[in-house]
Write a protein that holds these residues in place. Sequence first.
Motif, mmCIF file in Angstrom:
data_model
loop_
_atom_site.group_PDB
_atom_site.id
_atom_site.type_symbol
_atom_site.label_atom_id
_atom_site.label_comp_id
_atom_site.label_asym_id
_atom_site.label_seq_id
_atom_site.Cartn_x
_atom_site.Cartn_y
_atom_site.Cartn_z
ATOM 1 N N GLY A 177 43.090 28.123 38.425
ATOM 2 C CA GLY A 177 43.519 28.722 37.159
ATOM 3 C C GLY A 177 44.793 28.112 36.619
ATOM 4 O O GLY A 177 45.352 27.179 37.177
ATOM 5 N N ARG A 233 43.667 31.575 32.833
ATOM 6 C CA ARG A 233 42.544 31.648 33.765
ATOM 7 C C ARG A 233 43.103 31.920 35.143
ATOM 8 O O ARG A 233 44.021 31.238 35.595
ATOM 9 C CB ARG A 233 41.752 30.346 33.768
ATOM 10 N N GLU A 234 42.540 32.930 35.774
ATOM 11 C CA GLU A 234 43.008 33.296 37.109
ATOM 12 C C GLU A 234 42.258 32.508 38.168
ATOM 13 O O GLU A 234 41.259 31.871 37.892
ATOM 14 C CB GLU A 234 42.802 34.796 37.324
ATOM 15 N N ARG A 279 55.944 33.718 33.372
ATOM 16 C CA ARG A 279 54.647 34.420 33.338
ATOM 17 C C ARG A 279 54.694 35.623 32.391
ATOM 18 O O ARG A 279 53.722 35.901 31.698
ATOM 19 C CB ARG A 279 54.212 34.832 34.746
#
Length: 146
Positions: free
Chosen positions: A69, A64-65, A49
């Motif tokens: 996501g 995209r959260e 990440r």
Amino acid sequence: MGMTNRGIPIGPRRFVIAIHALVWLARSEGLLPSSAIACQVNSHATFLRRVLQVLTQAGMVEAREGRDGGYALGKSASEITLADVYVALKTECTELEDNDNCSEADKQLDSMLVTILFDAEQQTIEHLRQFTIADIMTRIPLCDNS
């Protein structure tokens, strides 16, 4: 410590992981969660990440959260060069350690080494500019680790 292949270092781990992740994203259809990418590239999800965050800031990856996501390529695989990835991940020291106890000869040596290493890095970046993620994808067989 860089990853190795037959005893030959192939670069900083974050660079190698970034290239692997970009290839997986390019081959995917839609969003991939970081946990799925991490599994495919043999990396811890937290480390991955952090790498993906840098690639997102550089515009190579979209994030995209939320529940549905994940990550997707932000550019075409043919637009992302290995040099782009290297430069995005490169960490620079913002301050040079100033050692007043150095002799003039030591300062000149330090200056020369900085110049030599800078030139070497520029040559590396120019070489990496010749290859895109799409090139990498065409040179390796598709493997499915699922």
